[in-house]
Design an enzyme around this catalytic site. Structure first.
Site, mmCIF file in Angstrom:
data_model
loop_
_atom_site.group_PDB
_atom_site.id
_atom_site.type_symbol
_atom_site.label_atom_id
_atom_site.label_comp_id
_atom_site.label_asym_id
_atom_site.label_seq_id
_atom_site.Cartn_x
_atom_site.Cartn_y
_atom_site.Cartn_z
ATOM 1 N N ASP A 203 0.939 -1.272 -0.284
ATOM 2 C CA ASP A 203 0.088 -0.025 -0.016
ATOM 3 C C ASP A 203 0.699 1.224 0.136
ATOM 4 O O ASP A 203 1.651 1.431 0.936
ATOM 5 C CB ASP A 203 -0.889 0.045 1.285
ATOM 6 C CG ASP A 203 -1.774 1.154 1.328
ATOM 7 O OD1 ASP A 203 -1.510 2.302 1.136
ATOM 8 O OD2 ASP A 203 -3.132 0.845 1.537
ATOM 9 N N HIS A 204 0.905 1.930 -1.220
ATOM 10 C CA HIS A 204 2.033 3.130 -1.403
ATOM 11 C C HIS A 204 1.992 4.040 -0.418
ATOM 12 O O HIS A 204 2.716 4.636 -0.060
ATOM 13 C CB HIS A 204 2.242 3.390 -2.723
ATOM 14 C CG HIS A 204 1.083 4.322 -2.942
ATOM 15 N ND1 HIS A 204 0.168 4.153 -3.413
ATOM 16 C CD2 HIS A 204 1.423 5.741 -3.384
ATOM 17 C CE1 HIS A 204 -0.732 5.250 -3.835
ATOM 18 N NE2 HIS A 204 0.263 6.189 -3.618
ATOM 19 N N HIS A 266 -5.600 2.932 1.155
ATOM 20 C CA HIS A 266 -4.773 3.952 1.668
ATOM 21 C C HIS A 266 -5.655 4.773 3.133
ATOM 22 O O HIS A 266 -4.838 4.883 3.972
ATOM 23 C CB HIS A 266 -4.555 5.041 0.714
ATOM 24 C CG HIS A 266 -4.281 4.514 -0.558
ATOM 25 N ND1 HIS A 266 -3.286 3.432 -0.665
ATOM 26 C CD2 HIS A 266 -4.590 4.861 -1.893
ATOM 27 C CE1 HIS A 266 -3.062 3.256 -1.903
ATOM 28 N NE2 HIS A 266 -3.819 4.123 -2.752
HETATM 29 C C1 BG6 Z 1 -3.750 4.997 -6.295
HETATM 30 C C2 BG6 Z 1 -4.884 5.002 -6.845
HETATM 31 O O1 BG6 Z 1 -3.581 3.941 -5.099
HETATM 32 O O2 BG6 Z 1 -3.251 6.105 -5.474
HETATM 33 C C3 BG6 Z 1 -5.051 6.441 -7.645
HETATM 34 O O3 BG6 Z 1 -5.216 3.950 -7.621
HETATM 35 C C4 BG6 Z 1 -4.681 7.541 -6.740
HETATM 36 O O4 BG6 Z 1 -6.622 6.583 -8.167
HETATM 37 C C5 BG6 Z 1 -3.410 7.636 -6.162
HETATM 38 O O5 BG6 Z 1 -4.859 8.704 -7.743
HETATM 39 C C6 BG6 Z 1 -3.230 8.439 -5.106
HETATM 40 O O6 BG6 Z 1 -1.760 8.456 -4.895
HETATM 41 P P1 BG6 Z 1 -0.881 9.735 -4.378
HETATM 42 O O7 BG6 Z 1 0.264 9.071 -3.951
HETATM 43 O O8 BG6 Z 1 -0.825 10.770 -5.460
HETATM 44 O O9 BG6 Z 1 -1.784 10.187 -3.416
#
Ligand code: BG6
Length: 657
Positions: A203-204, A266
């Site tokens: 989960d990035h 997230h």
């Molecule tokens: C991803 C989603 O996991 O996270 C995207 O699939 C979203 O739709 C993105 O835009 C948002 O990530 P960050 O790091 O730009 O907040």
């Protein structure tokens, strides 16, 4: 095979960096020519290499259907328009570091259905292992479409990848399942061949420094923990606002929606970090056990409770004055023209445990909104107003602790201070910590720490099977209710807005409102504040209150004695004369209501919202004080007064209001 942890053994041979490097391994990337690899994984490896954190005993074996040689794979990754030169995140590009890294990239094409191809990959890895002395360790990264995750895990097992010396770890990208049932099934399919401690579900968001800091903030600062409960906290708001629309991702997104795409993963992860009990240690399982306990304490809604607690939205198209049209969600390529998929959601959850009973946890996220910004607002209970009876103080604001996750990275604490002078007056002020000011940070993609931790056997930042299922359990009744009940009102919000009106009503109903975090950047979009000094912008952001007016709602009644200045964030309003004629239409960035700040008089015209309108309101008391502090702002207001109302007012008059 038991998975062993190599924490501190390896140090970059060429650097004095006290931080150990990643552990030796061959990283096998499925989907190596895809978007994720070139945009995030390879830039992350490059960042690790630049910082001396990548082991010298490391190599990449890319694979996929595309027929490439190792040479053409390297060229592809190095290219100016599609490769590292486009996607790296550092100020300057270091050719030497890149050349060294890319020389360790190899490629073998493969067909996922063919077990012989997996056997070929296995042989290739064995030879890379002896070439790079990678100690037999293999990191498998599944950067493919989720529909291949189960099959890849099975084929890898059947081709003998689990056998031999060294460790085996598999990183699985998101989404992990599309609902509770599919996530459970995927867990079963993966764990039929591999052990839980070999599976790293990504989960990035957990790779973001500011998200990781939630834990350190809570547990390394003694002053907050005693307050962290239902006795002191009134509510918590999680806000993930995106300015981007669905763009080219319609095919994926239409089967997903914001609840699956952002909240279930997230946002629930951030929720767990913020609200979980202190872990016994910072070991992966100690933290993950607490996260699981927390997610399992979130109330699961019955179907009839869903509409009272969650609202959804979908953006429509926008026609610009210059004739250009920005497509609505339903006009996005690969999206069903009658799509019921939500691009916005806002809701309220409860955590039914001792610490949080009765504290509403609000969540809100959407695409094509007014700004990009992720923040968490912890609102404390108000001090009793009784003490201030018989003083000029009319209300006491609550203290708020704001975690700015991105793009602003920092923490703010809002409290009240006495306004200097003989009278007792209160004003909201803030204490701010900014990452940029406090640390010398390079911009990371978030994947660096994930890859690094995985090679070192640290699963803290990855999800465990039971955690993923616990998160799906919370989302499932909402998904089911939305599936069974078509959203008749879609599309229901305009691009660039704060989302549908229902979201603000959800909180209004509870006597609260969303805290829109207005950054200086946003204020500078307003012509009035363009190029203002940072101090002034900061004071203004502190003083603004957000409101939303429905189409045709009267914002100012002619004859009323009101004291506010309005800034239109998004939408349009009409200024109407005695005969009901529209004398002026104001749009995004316009300002109105100045008159009552300029002279003590009743309103001379009615102002009515033409469309759903999001506004910031600046109260007169705050305004006058800011004018005193920032005389140049008074000059701008004087100019607007003259141009729009033909009122000439002196600086002294303005500041003495
Ligand atoms: C991803 C989603 O996991 O996270 C995207 O699939 C979203 O739709 C993105 O835009 C948002 O990530 P960050 O790091 O730009 O907040």
């Amino acid at each position: 095979m038991a998975d062993t942890i190599h924490h501190t053994k390896h140090h970059a041979s060429h650097s004095k960096n006290p931080v150990p490097t990643s552990a030796p391994c061959v990283m096998l990337i499925f989907g190596a020519t895809g978007d994720l690899a070139k945009r995030l994984l390879v830039p992350a490896l490059y960042n690790l290499a630049c910082d001396g954190l990548l082991s010298d005993n490391f190599a990449v074996l890319g694979t996929g259907r595309t027929q490439l040689t190792s040479e053409t794979f390297r060229e592809h990754m190095s290219s100016a328009d599609q490769g590292i030169r486009k996607f790296h995140t550092r100020k300057n590009f270091d050719e030497t570091v890149w050349n060294n890294l890319v020389s360790r990239f190899h490629y073998v094409s493969s067909n996922m259905d063919d077990i012989n191809d997996f056997k070929k990959l296995r042989q290739e890895i064995a030879s890379l292992d002896s070439l790079y002395q990678a100690e037999g360790n293999i990191l498998m990264y599944l950067a493919t479409s989720p529909s291949f995750f189960a099959q890849l895990c099975k084929q890898l097992y059947q081709a003998g990848f689990k056998d031999g010396a060294g460790w085996r770890r598999i990183i699985i990208e998101k989404p992990f399942g599309t609902d509770l049932k599919s996530a459970h099934q995927l867990n079963e399919q993966v764990l039929a061949h591999w052990n839980e401690d070999q599976i790293y579900r990504i989960d990035h968001y957990l790779g973001k420094e500011t998200v990781q800091n939630l834990l350190t903030f809570r547990f390394s600062n003694g002053m907050f923990e005693p307050l962290w409960n239902k006795n002191n906290i009134d509510n918590i708001q999680f806000n993930v606002c995106e300015e981007v629309d669905v763009g080219t991702r319609g095919g994926y997104y239409d089967g997903s929606g914001v609840l699956r795409d952002m909240m279930q993963n997230h946002m629930f992860q951030m929720l767990a970090y913020l609200c979980m009990e202190p872990p016994a240690s910072f070991a992966a399982d100690a933290i993950r056990n607490e996260k699981a306990k927390l997610l399992n304490s979130v109330r699961i809604f019955k179907p009839e409770e869903v509409p009272k607690n969650f609202v959804r939205g979908q953006y429509g198209d926008t026609h610009h004055l210059d004739g250009t049209i920005k497509p609505g969600y339903r006009e996005t390529p690969n999206v069903n023209p009658q799509s019921n998929t939500e691009t916005f959601a806002a809701g309220k959850l409860y955590i039914d445990n001792w610490r949080w009973e009765g504290v509403p946890i609000y969540l809100r996220s959407g695409k094509a909104l007014w700004k990009r910004g992720t923040e968490i607002v912890v609102e404390f209970k108000k001090a009793p107003i009784a003490l201030f009876q018989n003083t000029p103080v009319e209300r006491v604001s609550s203290n708020r602790l704001i975690f700015n996750i991105q793009p602003v990275q920092g923490i703010e604490l809002l409290f009240q201070a006495k306004v200097p002078g003989p009278l007792l007056g209160l004003q909201k002020v803030d204490m701010r910590f900014s990452y940029g000011d406090a640390f010398n940070v390079s911009r990371y993609t978030g994947y660096e720490v994930m890859i690094y931790s995985c090679t070192n056997g640290d699963a803290t930042l990855f999800s465990r099977g039971d955690l993923v299922e616990a998160a799906w359990k919370i989302a499932q009744p909402i998904l089911d209710y939305w599936k069974d009940n078509v959203a008749l009102e879609f599309p229901n919000y305009t691009r660039g807005s704060w989302g549908p009106k229902e979201a603000s009503e959800l909180l209004k109903h509870d006597g609260r409102h969303w805290y829109e975090v207005a950054t200086s950047e946003i204020l500078e979009r307003l012509p009035l504040f363009k190029n203002s000094d940072a101090l002034l912008l900061n004071s203004l952001t502190m003083a603004l209150r957000p409101i939303t007016a429905s189409a045709r709602e009267v914002i100012i009644h002619k004859g009323a004695l009101t004291k506010d200045l309005y800034l239109i964030c998004h939408g349009s309003v009409e200024v109407i004369d005695d005969n009901g004629q529209v004398i002026e239409t104001l749009h995004d960035g316009d300002i109105f209501g100045e008159i009552s700040l300029l002279i003590s008089t009743t309103r001379t015209a009615t102002v009515k919202a033409k469309t759903l309108t999001d506004l910031f309101v600046l109260g007169r008391a705050d305004f006058s004080r800011i004018l005193r502090d920032h005389p140049q702002f008074a000059e701008t207001i004087m100019k607007v007064a003259k141009e729009r109302y033909s009122i000439t007012v002196s600086k002294e008059q303005l500041m003495s209001l």
